[in-house]
Design an enzyme around this catalytic site. Structure first.
Site: not given
Ligand code: FE
Ligand code: ZN
Length: 266
Positions: A64, A66, A68-69, A123, A140, A178
């Site tokens: 996805h 985001h 941090d990915h 999410h 996530d 995570h």
């Molecule tokens: Fe994340």
């Molecule tokens: Zn995420």
């Protein structure tokens, strides 16, 4: 040579965690020669790992949008112009070379790996998961003893997505992004204090984290036993959610909605 999606990963292939940021794991699938990484939010730890282990990065899987990915995609691609980057379609994620939709397959022929794509909105709306060879990369969407926050989707969408994952074979090995397990278990115990499997798991998580060892991967069967977000249909979870919200809840979606709301303010 094809690699049936329903068979285990090739015997020379393993999945290892590359820690990133505070609590992300960038999962690296490799066979001591070629490698694929999942959700590289940061390129630096990936490049260090590849160099140290003399691996050739052939592909990336993105779940996805985001940061941090996705934050490491362009740097990884600049180091390797033939890099195959699979991820959600829509054109909103820079660097994806192979956009995917539900039912598509992500293949890495040199590694004999093929994974099917499952839509799992909730999410985020673009969230996809990858499964095959008895493994699942769920980003996530599903965490151990928890699930992702609902940033873009509805509770109905998230419950439907989680039910799709829960329907995978029990022995499926689940790689979440995570390390939220310890905090999730505290909440799960508030929902189901008498869940024996959860109490046992909680002890294991405390020991494991005190030794700084990842609690992941997990399995679908383990999550079905301990994760309140996969247990909205269980009387124990319904009773707790009703006590929390002080009203009758007449559907699994209503229970799930309240458990998610409860977790958000826990
Ligand atoms: Fe994340
Ligand atoms: Zn995420």
């Amino acid at each position: 040579m094809t690699s049936p999606i329903n068979s285990a990963l090739p015997s020379n292939t393993k999945v290892v965690a590359i820690p990133a940021f505070n609590d992300n794991y960038i999962w690296c699938i490799h066979n001591n020669k070629d490698a694929v990484v999942v959700d590289p939010g940061d390129a630096t730890p990936v490049l260090n790992y590849l160099k140290k282990n003399e691996l050739n990065l052939v592909g990336v899987l993105i779940t996805h949008h985001h940061h941090d990915h996705t934050g490491g995609i362009l740097k990884l691609a600049s180091a390797n112009t033939s890099l195959v980057v699979y991820g959600p379609s829509g054109g909103h994620i820079k660097g994806i070379t192979h956009p995917l939709i539900n039912g598509d397959t992500a293949t890495f022929p040199t590694m004999n790996i093929e994974l099917s794509v499952i839509d799992v909105p909730g999410h985020t709306l673009d969230h996809i998961a990858y499964c095959g060879h008895n493994v699942l990369f769920c980003g996530d969407t599903l965490f151990s003893a928890g699930c992702g926050r609902l940033f873009e989707g509805t509770p109905e969408q998230m419950l439907h997505s989680l039910n799709k994952l829960a329907a995978l074979p029990d022995h499926t090995i689940v790689y979440c992004t995570h390390e939220y397990t310890a905090a999730n278990v505290v909440f799960a115990l508030a929902v189901e204090p008498d869940n024996q499997a959860l109490n046992n798991y909680s002890k294991w998580v405390s020991e494991t984290r005190s030794n700084n060892i990842p609690t992941l991967p997990t399995t679908i069967s383990e999550q079905k036993a301990i994760n309140p977000f996969l247990r909205a249909h269980k009387p124990s979870v319904k009773v707790s959610a009703e006590a929390y919200t002080n009203q009758k809840l007449n559907s699994d979606v209503a229970v799930f909605t309240e458990v998610r709301r409860w977790k958000d303010s826990f």
